[in-house]
Design a protein around this motif. Structure first.
Motif, short mmCIF file in Angstrom:
data_model
loop_
_atom_site.label_atom_id
_atom_site.label_comp_id
_atom_site.label_asym_id
_atom_site.label_seq_id
_atom_site.Cartn_x
_atom_site.Cartn_y
_atom_site.Cartn_z
N ALA A 344 28.62 21.46 -48.75
CA ALA A 344 27.07 21.56 -48.53
C ALA A 344 26.57 20.06 -49.14
N ALA A 345 27.16 19.80 -50.14
CA ALA A 345 26.72 18.54 -50.87
C ALA A 345 27.04 17.38 -49.99
N GLY A 346 28.13 17.44 -49.46
CA GLY A 346 28.65 16.10 -48.68
C GLY A 346 27.91 16.27 -47.58
N LEU A 347 27.75 17.04 -47.02
CA LEU A 347 27.01 17.15 -45.70
C LEU A 347 25.43 16.75 -45.92
N GLU A 348 24.89 17.03 -47.07
CA GLU A 348 23.61 16.83 -47.24
C GLU A 348 23.35 15.30 -47.63
N ASP A 349 24.46 14.69 -48.20
CA ASP A 349 24.62 13.22 -48.44
C ASP A 349 24.49 12.56 -47.16
N ARG A 350 25.44 13.00 -46.22
CA ARG A 350 25.55 12.27 -44.88
C ARG A 350 24.06 12.58 -44.22
N LEU A 351 23.55 13.46 -44.13
CA LEU A 351 22.22 13.48 -43.50
C LEU A 351 21.02 12.61 -44.08
N ARG A 352 21.28 12.47 -45.44
CA ARG A 352 20.09 11.53 -46.03
C ARG A 352 20.56 10.17 -45.66
N ASP A 353 21.60 9.83 -45.55
CA ASP A 353 22.30 8.57 -45.08
C ASP A 353 21.79 8.13 -43.69
N ASP A 354 22.05 9.31 -42.80
CA ASP A 354 21.66 9.25 -41.23
C ASP A 354 20.24 8.98 -41.41
N ALA A 355 19.57 9.75 -41.98
CA ALA A 355 18.02 9.77 -41.85
C ALA A 355 17.27 8.25 -42.23
N VAL A 356 17.97 7.89 -43.25
CA VAL A 356 17.57 6.39 -43.77
C VAL A 356 18.10 5.45 -42.52
N ARG A 357 19.13 5.64 -42.18
CA ARG A 357 19.66 4.66 -40.99
C ARG A 357 18.93 4.70 -39.79
N SER A 358 18.50 5.88 -39.39
CA SER A 358 17.90 6.03 -38.09
C SER A 358 16.16 6.03 -38.24
N GLY A 359 15.72 5.93 -39.44
CA GLY A 359 14.24 5.62 -39.58
C GLY A 359 13.62 7.06 -39.34
N ALA A 360 14.23 8.23 -39.90
CA ALA A 360 13.66 9.71 -39.44
C ALA A 360 12.17 9.88 -40.19
N PRO A 361 11.51 10.70 -39.27
CA PRO A 361 10.03 10.79 -39.82
C PRO A 361 10.20 11.26 -41.20
N ARG A 362 8.82 10.96 -41.88
CA ARG A 362 8.75 11.44 -43.38
C ARG A 362 8.90 12.84 -43.57
N HIS A 363 8.22 13.82 -42.85
CA HIS A 363 8.51 15.22 -43.25
C HIS A 363 9.98 15.54 -42.95
N ILE A 364 10.88 14.83 -42.25
CA ILE A 364 12.18 14.90 -42.35
C ILE A 364 13.04 14.65 -43.67
N THR A 365 12.62 13.39 -44.05
CA THR A 365 13.07 12.86 -45.53
C THR A 365 12.60 13.98 -46.57
N ASP A 366 11.60 14.37 -46.14
CA ASP A 366 10.86 15.35 -47.36
C ASP A 366 11.89 16.67 -47.62
N LEU A 367 12.09 16.97 -46.32
CA LEU A 367 12.93 18.28 -46.15
C LEU A 367 14.16 18.39 -46.81
N LEU A 368 14.77 17.12 -46.58
CA LEU A 368 16.11 17.09 -46.89
C LEU A 368 16.12 16.90 -48.41
N GLY A 369 14.95 16.18 -49.01
CA GLY A 369 14.83 16.14 -50.34
C GLY A 369 14.66 17.59 -51.12
N SER A 370 14.05 18.38 -50.28
CA SER A 370 13.41 19.70 -50.75
C SER A 370 14.39 20.96 -50.65
N SER A 371 15.85 20.30 -49.95
CA SER A 371 16.70 21.39 -49.85
C SER A 371 17.77 21.64 -50.80
N GLU A 372 17.37 21.04 -52.01
CA GLU A 372 18.44 20.77 -52.86
C GLU A 372 18.23 22.31 -53.74
#
Length: 372
Positions: A344-372
């Protein structure tokens, strides 16, 4: 132009082609640049409604807007109107927003105070506010546009109904759920009465209304509208057509988000083979169903199935899609609940990296931050 307003686009194109040809062959007859450019613009709008001519129409709208600005000036009514429609074809989001805001400011002058140009400018401006997450301001702008539309075109005009729908959505998104839901009910009733149940505009509204009602916390109404959407889509396009199956996708999602995951899972499993047949196993539309099925399993506590379906959805969705991350969050939660915390932790790290690389919307990065 009368043909276009009646929805008879082929006849409108033929009549406008003739008018432009007559203007070109009778240059001494007093046809001004504004009149000819106006006909060209109306022709490009009529072309927009013809199958397979969207790209051609977009190019024509952009060219008309450019020529109008050069020949008639930046504040001419045609320049402003064409500029609004042309903004739909500006790929750079910042440039598009800047152009719309420039036109909105120009239409604040007394000359445009109660005109349809001001109404369209407010409509486009409200859309930019909504996309920026400024929902309260968007609701205010949509309300002003709706007021202008009803006063000039009438409350039952298609444009007024569409604006009322946008107003309802923005009210819900700005936190005024009760007022927004009530406005939405009135809009759907009016659309049904004016356009009829076989209207593509109505079914399009019903599809979006499902999610709007869910955002308003009105799950029962979301389910009801999804069922109406399914009935109307079947009548309009046929049983198991793409729109009909899409309606059941919305119904399944409505069941899940309304706390009825078993009914949602049953609905979605029934349509999954149809989605795969219609779109292919690795298409985004199929992935939306896979993600919804994963969410149903997650709600039911079936971590293994939630993980499996979420993984399939992630693989089918590009990192530019918000649904890629929503499916990822579902899988992270399934893995955690199954005790597979390292995965789970490894997948979450990959998702965060992809979100930064792709310029994902703010609400997506917020959700990734709150899923911890």
């Amino acid at each position: 132009i009368a043909f276009a307003r009646l929805g008879k686009d082929a006849q409108a194109l033929a009549a406008l082609d003739l008018a432009i040809a007559l203007a070109d062959s009778n240059r001494d007859a007093g046809f001004g640049d504004d009149q000819r450019l106006g006909w060209e613009f109306e022709r490009s709008l009529a072309m927009l409604m013809r199958p397979g001519r969207h790209k051609e129409s977009g190019a024509a709208i952009l060219e008309t807007a450019r020529r109008s600005r050069e020949q008639l000036g930046p504040d001419h009514p045609l320049t402003l109107r064409a500029g609004l429609f042309a903004s739909d074809y500006i790929e750079d989001q910042r440039a598009r927003t800047a152009r719309v805001r420039e036109i909105e400011r120009a239409t604040r002058s007394p000359a445009f105070e109660k005109t349809t140009i001001r109404m369209h400018a407010l409509r486009y401006y409200a859309g930019t506010l909504s996309r920026a997450g400024e929902h309260a301001e968007a609701a205010e702008a949509f309300a002003s546009a709706y007021e202008l539309s009803t006063s000039s075109l009438g409350v039952d005009h298609t444009q007024s109904i569409k604006l009322q729908f946008k107003l309802a959505e923005s009210l819900i998104d700005s936190g005024r759920a009760d007022t927004g839901a009530e406005t939405l009910r009135d809009t759907l009733r009016r659309a049904h009465d004016v356009m009829g149940p076989a209207s593509g505009t109505l079914t399009g509204m019903q599809r979006r209304a499902v999610n709007a009602y869910l955002r308003a916390g009105a799950g029962d109404e979301a389910i009801m509208v999804a069922r109406l959407f399914a009935d109307n889509s079947a009548a309009q396009y046929g049983e198991n057509s793409i729109p009909h199956v899409s309606a059941f996708q919305e119904l399944g999602r409505a069941y899940i988000e309304s706390g009825r995951p078993s009914e949602g899972l049953e609905t979605l499993r029934r349509i999954l083979p149809l989605r795969e047949q219609q779109w292919g196993g690795d298409h985004a539309q199929t992935a939306y169903t896979l993600r919804a099925i994963a969410d149903a399993h997650l709600a039911l506590g079936d971590w293994e199935q939630a993980d499996a379906f979420a993984a399939r959805a992630i693989d089918a969705l590009p990192i530019s899609s918000p649904s890629h991350y929503l499916a990822g969050i579902t899988r992270v939660l399934a893995l955690r609940n199954a005790g597979r915390t390292d995965e789970a932790a490894g997948l979450e790290d990959r998702l965060r990296d992809d979100a930064v690389r792709s310029g994902a919307p703010r609400h997506i990065t917020d959700l990734l931050g709150s899923s911890e």
